[in-house]
Design a protein around this motif. Structure first.
Motif, PDB file in Angstrom:
ATOM      1  N   VAL A   1      34.794  34.830  37.382  1.00 26.11           N
ATOM      2  CA  VAL A   1      36.003  34.365  38.063  1.00 26.11           C
ATOM      3  C   VAL A   1      37.208  34.465  37.136  1.00 26.11           C
ATOM      4  O   VAL A   1      38.289  34.911  37.542  1.00 26.11           O
ATOM      5  N   LYS A   2      37.047  34.072  35.888  1.00 26.22           N
ATOM      6  CA  LYS A   2      38.154  34.162  34.928  1.00 26.22           C
ATOM      7  C   LYS A   2      38.606  35.601  34.736  1.00 26.22           C
ATOM      8  O   LYS A   2      39.803  35.884  34.674  1.00 26.22           O
ATOM      9  N   VAL A   3      37.634  36.522  34.648  1.00 24.58           N
ATOM     10  CA  VAL A   3      37.969  37.939  34.463  1.00 24.58           C
ATOM     11  C   VAL A   3      38.773  38.455  35.658  1.00 24.58           C
ATOM     12  O   VAL A   3      39.765  39.182  35.497  1.00 24.58           O
ATOM     13  N   LEU A   4      38.362  38.070  36.882  1.00 28.26           N
ATOM     14  CA  LEU A   4      39.118  38.488  38.065  1.00 28.26           C
ATOM     15  C   LEU A   4      40.541  37.952  38.023  1.00 28.26           C
ATOM     16  O   LEU A   4      41.499  38.707  38.231  1.00 28.26           O
ATOM     17  N   PHE A   5      40.696  36.667  37.773  1.00 29.10           N
ATOM     18  CA  PHE A   5      42.026  36.051  37.788  1.00 29.10           C
ATOM     19  C   PHE A   5      42.903  36.527  36.632  1.00 29.10           C
ATOM     20  O   PHE A   5      44.130  36.432  36.704  1.00 29.10           O
ATOM     21  N   ASN A   6      42.292  37.043  35.579  1.00 31.03           N
ATOM     22  CA  ASN A   6      43.060  37.627  34.480  1.00 31.03           C
ATOM     23  C   ASN A   6      43.395  39.096  34.711  1.00 31.03           C
ATOM     24  O   ASN A   6      43.997  39.746  33.851  1.00 31.03           O
ATOM     25  N   GLY A   7      42.982  39.630  35.865  1.00 33.81           N
ATOM     26  CA  GLY A   7      43.318  41.001  36.223  1.00 33.81           C
ATOM     27  C   GLY A   7      42.478  42.057  35.541  1.00 33.81           C
ATOM     28  O   GLY A   7      42.860  43.235  35.515  1.00 33.81           O
ATOM     29  N   ARG A   8      41.295  41.678  35.023  1.00 34.65           N
ATOM     30  CA  ARG A   8      40.462  42.636  34.303  1.00 34.65           C
ATOM     31  C   ARG A   8      39.265  43.113  35.122  1.00 34.65           C
ATOM     32  O   ARG A   8      38.359  43.761  34.606  1.00 34.65           O
ATOM     33  N   ALA A   9      39.289  42.807  36.421  1.00 32.59           N
ATOM     34  CA  ALA A   9      38.300  43.350  37.364  1.00 32.59           C
ATOM     35  C   ALA A   9      38.986  43.474  38.713  1.00 32.59           C
ATOM     36  O   ALA A   9      39.898  42.707  39.039  1.00 32.59           O
ATOM     37  N   ASP A  10      38.571  44.464  39.492  1.00 34.52           N
ATOM     38  CA  ASP A  10      39.119  44.623  40.840  1.00 34.52           C
ATOM     39  C   ASP A  10      38.479  43.665  41.827  1.00 34.52           C
ATOM     40  O   ASP A  10      39.134  43.143  42.734  1.00 34.52           O
ATOM     41  N   LEU A  11      37.187  43.434  41.635  1.00 30.85           N
ATOM     42  CA  LEU A  11      36.416  42.695  42.626  1.00 30.85           C
ATOM     43  C   LEU A  11      35.252  41.997  41.931  1.00 30.85           C
ATOM     44  O   LEU A  11      34.644  42.549  41.016  1.00 30.85           O
ATOM     45  N   ILE A  12      34.971  40.782  42.367  1.00 28.45           N
ATOM     46  CA  ILE A  12      33.746  40.123  41.926  1.00 28.45           C
ATOM     47  C   ILE A  12      32.892  39.860  43.158  1.00 28.45           C
ATOM     48  O   ILE A  12      33.399  39.662  44.260  1.00 28.45           O
ATOM     49  N   ILE A  13      31.594  39.888  42.954  1.00 34.67           N
ATOM     50  CA  ILE A  13      30.655  39.724  44.061  1.00 34.67           C
ATOM     51  C   ILE A  13      29.769  38.518  43.784  1.00 34.67           C
ATOM     52  O   ILE A  13      29.198  38.381  42.701  1.00 34.67           O
ATOM     53  N   GLY A  14      29.701  37.641  44.764  1.00 30.65           N
ATOM     54  CA  GLY A  14      28.887  36.447  44.607  1.00 30.65           C
ATOM     55  C   GLY A  14      28.903  35.615  45.867  1.00 30.65           C
ATOM     56  O   GLY A  14      29.385  36.046  46.920  1.00 30.65           O
TER      57      GLY A  14
END
Length: 215
Positions: free
Chosen positions: A136-149
């Protein structure tokens, strides 16, 4: 079990959480006590199969490599893709995942089925992460396009102050997956029967719904 809020949470006196409390309540209906040990999700079934002292494992689905008796489903997970609204991603099918930077939960290729595994097989930007707070942190920091869970897990993490993210940032849910109905695997068929009977009893009494509302 594997530790992930709000489903299974380690406490000073044992364990809490949605999965844990449903399983404990169903077993208690037939006079059994639940004692929880936590393992990584990717090792859940292998540990159960190898360690004969462990009597049950959860949550599991039939396509896992199971050796035991599977119960009736006790909980439904709703896995989604989650992106930031500001990214304006168009993700409506599994084929759309082929080119994105993606972080999924540990063992996602197995848990989400062969079509998902095939969709990300050649994506060098796909990885699985055991720490969903980190995802979640990586997504909100803009370092992933999408997280799945799982949707409840993401909602919990976004609203948990300990995660340390900016909750004002809007997200978009991508309902790419059918609901997953999870069961418990028991080594002893008689315990599985007791669990099924207890599960039916707590659903009839209203306790099951009360636990769902709690989380």
């Amino acid at each position: 079990m594997r530790e992930i809020a709000p489903y299974a949470i380690k406490t000073e006196t044992g364990a809490a959480g949605l999965d844990t409390e449903i399983i404990a309540a169903a077993l208690a209906e037939r006079g059994h006590h639940l004692a929880v040990k936590f393992y990584p999700f990717a090792r859940l079934i292998a540990t159960f199969n190898e360690n004969k002292e462990i009597e049950a494992a959860a949550p599991v689905v039939p396509r896992f490599n199971l050796t035991g008796t599977l119960t009736e489903p006790f909980i439904t997970y709703r896995n989604i893709g989650l992106s930031l609204a500001q990214a304006h991603l168009s993700v409506t099918t599994l084929a759309d995942l082929s080119h994105l930077q993606i972080i999924a939960f540990q063992n996602a290729r197995n848990a989400l089925g062969p079509e998902f595994a095939a969709a990300v097989a050649n994506n060098n930007g796909y990885r699985e992460e055991s720490s969903q707070p980190l995802s979640v942190k990586v997504l909100f920091n803009g370092r992933a396009d999408l997280i799945i869970g799982e949707r409840r897990i993401f909602r919990h993490l976004i609203n948990d102050p300990a995660t340390g993210i900016d909750k004002t940032i809007e997200t978009v849910e991508h309902p790419l997956f059918a609901p997953t109905h999870y069961s418990v695997i028991f080594r002893d068929p008689a315990l599985a029967e007791d669990f099924n009977a207890g599960l039916a009893a707590i659903k009839a009494s209203g306790l099951y719904d009360a636990i769902l509302q709690k989380y």
